[in-house]
Design a protein around this motif. Structure first.
Motif, mmCIF file in Angstrom:
data_model
loop_
_atom_site.group_PDB
_atom_site.id
_atom_site.type_symbol
_atom_site.label_atom_id
_atom_site.label_comp_id
_atom_site.label_asym_id
_atom_site.label_seq_id
_atom_site.Cartn_x
_atom_site.Cartn_y
_atom_site.Cartn_z
ATOM 1 N N ASP A 20 -11.000 4.633 2.757
ATOM 2 C CA ASP A 20 -11.468 4.263 4.080
ATOM 3 C C ASP A 20 -11.380 2.751 4.213
ATOM 4 O O ASP A 20 -12.185 2.014 3.635
ATOM 5 C CB ASP A 20 -12.895 4.743 4.303
ATOM 6 C CG ASP A 20 -13.371 4.513 5.724
ATOM 7 O OD1 ASP A 20 -12.651 3.844 6.501
ATOM 8 O OD2 ASP A 20 -14.467 4.990 6.064
ATOM 9 N N GLN B 214 -6.539 8.181 0.012
ATOM 10 C CA GLN B 214 -7.933 8.551 -0.233
ATOM 11 C C GLN B 214 -8.840 7.324 -0.171
ATOM 12 O O GLN B 214 -9.656 7.056 -1.043
ATOM 13 C CB GLN B 214 -8.069 9.239 -1.588
ATOM 14 C CG GLN B 214 -7.447 10.630 -1.642
ATOM 15 C CD GLN B 214 -8.218 11.624 -0.796
ATOM 16 O OE1 GLN B 214 -9.362 11.950 -1.105
ATOM 17 N NE2 GLN B 214 -7.589 12.116 0.271
ATOM 18 N N VAL C 64 0.235 12.576 7.746
ATOM 19 C CA VAL C 64 -0.963 11.910 7.218
ATOM 20 C C VAL C 64 -2.057 11.878 8.279
ATOM 21 O O VAL C 64 -3.234 12.114 7.973
ATOM 22 C CB VAL C 64 -0.636 10.487 6.718
ATOM 23 C CG1 VAL C 64 -1.901 9.781 6.237
ATOM 24 C CG2 VAL C 64 0.390 10.541 5.586
ATOM 25 N N ARG C 65 -1.700 11.613 9.542
ATOM 26 C CA ARG C 65 -2.707 11.604 10.600
ATOM 27 C C ARG C 65 -3.362 12.970 10.742
ATOM 28 O O ARG C 65 -4.571 13.073 10.980
ATOM 29 C CB ARG C 65 -2.080 11.155 11.922
ATOM 30 C CG ARG C 65 -1.901 9.648 12.011
ATOM 31 C CD ARG C 65 -1.367 9.198 13.353
ATOM 32 N NE ARG C 65 0.047 9.484 13.498
ATOM 33 C CZ ARG C 65 0.561 10.373 14.325
ATOM 34 N NH1 ARG C 65 -0.234 11.108 15.083
ATOM 35 N NH2 ARG C 65 1.869 10.554 14.401
ATOM 36 N N SER D 299 -11.612 5.859 13.245
ATOM 37 C CA SER D 299 -11.608 5.943 11.785
ATOM 38 C C SER D 299 -10.372 5.291 11.179
ATOM 39 O O SER D 299 -9.267 5.403 11.721
ATOM 40 C CB SER D 299 -11.653 7.413 11.360
ATOM 41 O OG SER D 299 -11.413 7.541 9.975
ATOM 42 N N ASP E 209 -0.209 4.998 9.641
ATOM 43 C CA ASP E 209 -0.740 6.346 9.405
ATOM 44 C C ASP E 209 -2.244 6.484 9.633
ATOM 45 O O ASP E 209 -2.855 7.425 9.124
ATOM 46 C CB ASP E 209 -0.374 6.846 7.997
ATOM 47 C CG ASP E 209 1.098 7.219 7.897
ATOM 48 O OD1 ASP E 209 1.661 7.655 8.907
ATOM 49 O OD2 ASP E 209 1.679 7.062 6.808
ATOM 50 N N PHE E 210 -2.846 5.582 10.390
ATOM 51 C CA PHE E 210 -4.219 5.794 10.852
ATOM 52 C C PHE E 210 -4.165 6.560 12.176
ATOM 53 O O PHE E 210 -3.156 6.530 12.885
ATOM 54 C CB PHE E 210 -4.948 4.468 11.063
ATOM 55 C CG PHE E 210 -5.073 3.632 9.833
ATOM 56 C CD1 PHE E 210 -5.775 4.089 8.724
ATOM 57 C CD2 PHE E 210 -4.489 2.370 9.770
ATOM 58 C CE1 PHE E 210 -5.896 3.310 7.581
ATOM 59 C CE2 PHE E 210 -4.607 1.580 8.632
ATOM 60 C CZ PHE E 210 -5.312 2.056 7.536
ATOM 61 N N HIS F 181 -9.592 16.076 7.378
ATOM 62 C CA HIS F 181 -10.570 15.590 6.398
ATOM 63 C C HIS F 181 -11.894 15.249 7.073
ATOM 64 O O HIS F 181 -12.971 15.589 6.567
ATOM 65 C CB HIS F 181 -10.009 14.358 5.688
ATOM 66 C CG HIS F 181 -11.022 13.620 4.866
ATOM 67 N ND1 HIS F 181 -11.355 13.991 3.584
ATOM 68 C CD2 HIS F 181 -11.785 12.523 5.146
ATOM 69 C CE1 HIS F 181 -12.279 13.169 3.118
ATOM 70 N NE2 HIS F 181 -12.552 12.271 4.042
ATOM 71 N N TRP G 188 -9.725 6.005 7.887
ATOM 72 C CA TRP G 188 -9.514 6.805 6.682
ATOM 73 C C TRP G 188 -8.023 7.081 6.538
ATOM 74 O O TRP G 188 -7.337 7.447 7.497
ATOM 75 C CB TRP G 188 -10.275 8.128 6.767
ATOM 76 C CG TRP G 188 -9.906 9.086 5.679
ATOM 77 C CD1 TRP G 188 -9.066 10.152 5.768
ATOM 78 C CD2 TRP G 188 -10.365 9.054 4.315
ATOM 79 N NE1 TRP G 188 -8.964 10.808 4.560
ATOM 80 C CE2 TRP G 188 -9.749 10.146 3.649
ATOM 81 C CE3 TRP G 188 -11.221 8.217 3.607
ATOM 82 C CZ2 TRP G 188 -9.974 10.410 2.295
ATOM 83 C CZ3 TRP G 188 -11.443 8.477 2.261
ATOM 84 C CH2 TRP G 188 -10.822 9.562 1.625
ATOM 85 N N HIS G 189 -7.493 6.887 5.320
ATOM 86 C CA HIS G 189 -6.088 7.139 5.014
ATOM 87 C C HIS G 189 -6.052 8.210 3.940
ATOM 88 O O HIS G 189 -6.368 7.955 2.780
ATOM 89 C CB HIS G 189 -5.418 5.852 4.518
ATOM 90 C CG HIS G 189 -3.917 5.899 4.531
ATOM 91 N ND1 HIS G 189 -3.198 6.710 3.675
ATOM 92 C CD2 HIS G 189 -3.012 5.237 5.293
ATOM 93 C CE1 HIS G 189 -1.905 6.537 3.904
ATOM 94 N NE2 HIS G 189 -1.766 5.646 4.889
ATOM 95 N N ASP G 190 -5.681 9.421 4.330
ATOM 96 C CA ASP G 190 -5.815 10.554 3.421
ATOM 97 C C ASP G 190 -4.889 10.465 2.220
ATOM 98 O O ASP G 190 -5.257 10.881 1.119
ATOM 99 C CB ASP G 190 -5.572 11.865 4.174
ATOM 100 C CG ASP G 190 -6.181 13.056 3.452
ATOM 101 O OD1 ASP G 190 -7.420 13.184 3.481
ATOM 102 O OD2 ASP G 190 -5.418 13.829 2.845
ATOM 103 N N ASN H 123 -5.766 13.221 7.968
ATOM 104 C CA ASN H 123 -6.934 12.390 8.259
ATOM 105 C C ASN H 123 -7.924 13.142 9.142
ATOM 106 O O ASN H 123 -9.136 13.186 8.864
ATOM 107 C CB ASN H 123 -6.511 11.106 8.990
ATOM 108 C CG ASN H 123 -5.632 10.192 8.169
ATOM 109 O OD1 ASN H 123 -5.541 10.330 6.944
ATOM 110 N ND2 ASN H 123 -4.974 9.260 8.820
#
Length: 378
Positions: free
Chosen positions: A233, A231, A194-195, A224, A246-247, A201, A226-228, A198
């Motif tokens: 922020d 989806q 996930v990172r 940031s 997972d940031f 993205h 944002w967590h992909d 992120n």
């Protein structure tokens, strides 16, 4: 009872996941508006106290500047750095490459390998030769990222006995991103998926325009939320308390650093210590990245700000301790699983007094000032 047991197991898993989980990228000169390659690392480690030191070369070895753990009094293990010939290196731990039964006591030698590389290497090819020459088992399971003054860059996905090289010149949009698994390793194992998403993205729209800068990496990507997968922020959401999962910046993030190289040269005759001193900057945000100030580090004896050096008891740095105190405000709950909960109001709020909101303008001014000093030859 079953529900409580499941929740207990889930929170337990959060505490046993590997702590050496960094996010990193190599950016080609073509993707940077100044025509300079970049090496970026958002460091995650249980060694929360870090410092930056300059090491003078001896017996024909290169001088270098690097990030160290505070307790490393002999400066034996570099965790990211650059030397006086324009060679720079960093790593992320990998968790899908080890294919042997080498004892854990013989592992985690990445810092020693990077120290040796900083002392000896000039080019990316030199690092490959170093890896080939090291005795086996090497005691590593890592993605080593390197750049040189000739504009070359590569990740070396390395285990105890072998490595796979991924060249920057073959990368889409001139970007290579790595977290805590290796592309050449066992599928669907490791961490940081996930990172990685992120980072990709955030970087993708800038890559398409060739506009990836050091400040984009330290001031946007490393700050940031944002967590992909979701989806979403979380920096712009209504929640005050957010679970730290997972940031890119994590509770155990201890630095965000970008090494900005020179415009690629074509001959070793162009290399000199003074050239590297003038051209290379290691943009350093020590401590939890959303709460850190950026300082410009250069590869020379006077090139490291005193606040970054391990001048305090136990090798602590003034800057590291200051930012650690800020992090304590962002993670104020000390009982139970309190360290998993971010108080987002300390970073972003309607009054504009959050750490991210107040520090980013200061850091952007630092980038502007230090870049002008470099480009004007001062």
């Amino acid at each position: 009872m079953i529900k409580r047991l499941i929740l207990s197991v889930c929170f337990g898993l959060l505490t046993v996941l590997p702590s050496l989980c960094c996010t990193s990228a190599i950016i080609g000169a073509e993707a940077n508006p100044y025509g300079r390659p970049l090496l970026w690392k958002n460091r995650d480690t249980s060694n929360i106290d870090n410092k930056v030191e300059y090491v003078e070369g001896k017996n024909g070895e290169h001088s270098y500047v690097a990030l160290f753990n505070a307790q490393d009094r002999k400066l034996q293990e570099a965790w990211m750095g650059m030397n006086d010939s324009g060679f720079a290196i960093m790593n992320t731990a990998s968790y899908n490459l080890k294919d042997d039964k080498v004892s854990s006591k013989l592992m985690d030698k990445e810092g020693f390998v990077m120290t040796k590389a900083l002392k000896k290497c000039v080019t990316v090819d030199d690092f490959e030769q170093l890896l080939k020459s090291l005795p086996r088992p090497m005691g590593v399971e890592a993605n080593f990222g390197v750049i040189d003054a000739f504009g070359n860059g590569a990740f070396f996905e390395t285990n105890n006995h072998s490595f796979t090289r991924f060249n920057l010149s073959d990368a889409k949009d001139h970007i290579l991103v790595r977290t805590n698994y290796s592309k050449s390793g066992r599928p669907n194992e490791g961490y940081g998926f996930v990172r990685e998403a992120n980072a990709c993205h955030i970087l993708e729209p800038y890559a398409a325009k060739g506009e990836i800068t050091p400040e984009l990496l330290t001031e946007t990507v490393s700050r940031s939320f944002w967590h992909d997968m979701k989806q979403r922020d979380y920096a712009n959401g209504p929640d005050r308390w957010v679970i730290d999962q997972d940031f890119i910046p994590r509770f155990k993030s201890t630095a965000t650093i970008v090494i900005e190289g020179c415009k690629p040269i074509s001959s070793k005759s162009e290399l000199s210590k003074q050239f590297i001193e003038n051209e290379y900057i290691m943009w350093t945000g020590l401590g939890y990245p959303p709460c850190s100030e950026i300082m410009a580090v250069r590869c020379m004896s006077e090139g490291v700000d005193e606040a970054l050096k391990g001048s305090l008891p136990n090798g602590h740095s003034t800057q590291g301790d200051k930012v650690k105190a800020r992090r304590a405000e962002v993670f104020p709950i000390t009982k139970g699983n309190g360290e998993k909960y971010i108080d987002m109001s300390r970073l972003f709020n309607e009054e504009g007094t959050g750490y991210v909101q107040t520090l980013v303008p200061i850091n952007l001014a630092t980038y502007k000032r230090e870049r002008e000093r470099r480009d004007n030859g001062k």
